[in-house]
Enzyme design. Sequence first.
Site, mmCIF file in Angstrom:
data_model
loop_
_atom_site.group_PDB
_atom_site.id
_atom_site.type_symbol
_atom_site.label_atom_id
_atom_site.label_comp_id
_atom_site.label_asym_id
_atom_site.label_seq_id
_atom_site.Cartn_x
_atom_site.Cartn_y
_atom_site.Cartn_z
ATOM 1 N N ASP A 219 0.833 -1.193 0.000
ATOM 2 C CA ASP A 219 0.000 0.000 0.000
ATOM 3 C C ASP A 219 0.878 1.257 0.000
ATOM 4 O O ASP A 219 1.877 1.325 0.728
ATOM 5 C CB ASP A 219 -0.868 -0.029 1.268
ATOM 6 C CG ASP A 219 -1.984 0.984 1.244
ATOM 7 O OD1 ASP A 219 -2.785 0.931 0.295
ATOM 8 O OD2 ASP A 219 -2.069 1.800 2.177
ATOM 9 N N GLU A 278 13.754 -13.929 0.642
ATOM 10 C CA GLU A 278 13.966 -15.108 1.497
ATOM 11 C C GLU A 278 12.960 -16.206 1.139
ATOM 12 O O GLU A 278 13.076 -17.344 1.602
ATOM 13 C CB GLU A 278 13.781 -14.731 2.989
ATOM 14 C CG GLU A 278 14.823 -13.752 3.523
ATOM 15 C CD GLU A 278 14.415 -13.154 4.888
ATOM 16 O OE1 GLU A 278 13.497 -13.694 5.554
ATOM 17 O OE2 GLU A 278 15.014 -12.126 5.272
HETATM 18 C C1 GLC Z 1 -4.132 3.149 -0.773
HETATM 19 C C2 GLC Z 1 -5.387 2.350 -0.934
HETATM 20 C C3 GLC Z 1 -6.548 3.202 -0.520
HETATM 21 C C4 GLC Z 1 -6.367 3.574 0.925
HETATM 22 C C5 GLC Z 1 -5.033 4.266 1.140
HETATM 23 C C6 GLC Z 1 -4.687 4.382 2.597
HETATM 24 O O1 GLC Z 1 -4.110 4.236 -1.635
HETATM 25 O O2 GLC Z 1 -5.507 1.917 -2.261
HETATM 26 O O3 GLC Z 1 -7.762 2.529 -0.726
HETATM 27 O O4 GLC Z 1 -7.408 4.404 1.352
HETATM 28 O O5 GLC Z 1 -3.982 3.559 0.544
HETATM 29 O O6 GLC Z 1 -4.339 3.129 3.101
#
Ligand code: GLC
Length: 560
Positions: A219, A278
């Site tokens: 993310d 790993e």
């Molecule tokens: C990323 C995700 C989104 C989320 C953000 C915060 O952009 O795709 O949906 O709100 O991260 O985690």
Amino acid sequence: MDRSMFTSTSTNVQFPPSTSAEAWWRGAIIYECHLPSFRDGNGDGIGDLEGLIASLDYLHDTLGVDAVWTGPFYRSPLLDQGFDVSDYTEVEPTFGTLETFDRLLREAHARGIRIIVDYIPNHTSDQHPWFVESRSARTNPKRDWYVWRDPRDGGPPNNWTSEAGGSVWEWDAGTGQFYLHSHLKEQPDLNWRNPEVREALFDVLRFWLDRGVDGIRIDVAHMLMKDPKFRDNPEAPSGNHNPFDLQHPDFGSQVHLHDRRHPDTHHALAQIRAVIDEYPGTVTIAEIEAMSWEDWAEYYGTDLAGMHLPFPFRLLETHWSADLLRAELHGMYAALPPGAWPIVALGNHDRARLATRLGTAQARVAAVLLLTLAATPCLLYGDELGLTDRPVPVDRQRDYFARATGGVSRDPVRTPMPWNDDVNGGFSAAPEERLWLPAASDAAEISVAAQLSRPDSMLSLYRQLTRTRHESPALRRGEIVFLPDVAADSDAHRVLAYERRAGDDHKVILLNLASEPVPVRLDFAGTLVVSSVGREPGGRIGRELDLAADEAVVIDIEKG
Ligand code: GLC
Ligand code: CA
């Protein structure tokens, strides 16, 4: 047709060269699931891991995907669909248990499906015990695990704005400092400059890799490292609003120069990759915002020791014209480091649905593009049904990004998957008002079951495309050569054309991005494999062809 309208097709650059050392993810089709809206396995109205297990046969046998990106399922208050994690190594009870997750892995692997899970290293929930400790006292050993700063002139430490609206700084009266949150105030950012934080986050990674996951989707990978001096972002006087992203308007009021993408980010990502290495055979997919192709390419890392597959968000932020797409795809392949391979997505859980953005006819063209490029396709759940954005009444909204004044809800993109003509489209047997998000009133007509019985449905087109891709070495792994001259110059903005080759397998793909017919001329004759407007497969295609309005075709070229 006047041949002089057309110029030679032979002056093209080729990218990327075919490679023999193949990782599984190069030939795979990935499916982005959104758990709470996918399928409810226990009747409480919310999709869950049990529902995903029950959908594996659909995903593999019917749709033909090879890997599922699950979406977050960790313990969470669910203010940001689970991207607000309060325990990284527990399953959110709404979604199941660790036992359910292990069973998902076993059931998926038994069918040859890989499981990719979310890795959310930039921030936790404010309910995470680490943050509870961190905010308890300035002297707490975990204080430095998050980003705490003193006020500046009695206000926030700098001018950075959040994607969810307002300042990224939240005042903590108890300890008299601000903490940083790049998203919701309930999502404090971890301090990646603290080595203990890194180690803790690497342990999280090992926890899931030890259980047998096949990869991670990181993310906001570009946000891990911020300017260590916390300098102000430059204002964007004329507005920097991104029309493609569902973000709070505050976010576009400045250029996000210092709150993300500090050069140190690449070192952090290389460390994550070292942990991944790993576990041979696992893959790292990175969510990174749209940026120049040169900057995007850097996410592959020095000597490709960074991310395996950084998402090319520029493609999602390109207006739907053949000229613009061709230029962006050229840019992407030209920047691709030697030996690297791209991923491509045209839909995403933070953006308007493909069929809403392009309309159904062009969403079919987009399906052909997605599944014929020289890239690992990643498709968003429901796009295979042509789902559109659905209005979600305020009292049913789940996305806390919409709660800030002026905030934009991403819920319309994330409505329940319609499976059949049962109650709530077969998504859940719970009373409608208890569903995670409202079910579509036309769920039965647009459902998987209904579309399977119609050869002209979006789902039938996707199935035809996944089958074609799997059966064709050229489409899976071959080189790509753009054919900018198949249409007259005056039609160049309408038609995107390219060929894919591997050994004897040779395919030509022609996409008419316009809603009027376009004549094209090829250097080869062949056989029609797929048409997005229902032209019968198997028919002979001569060197001259009239593409119908909104028609995309895949043609198998004869040898010789
Ligand atoms: C990323 C995700 C989104 C989320 C953000 C915060 O952009 O795709 O949906 O709100 O991260 O985690
Ligand atoms: Ca459930």
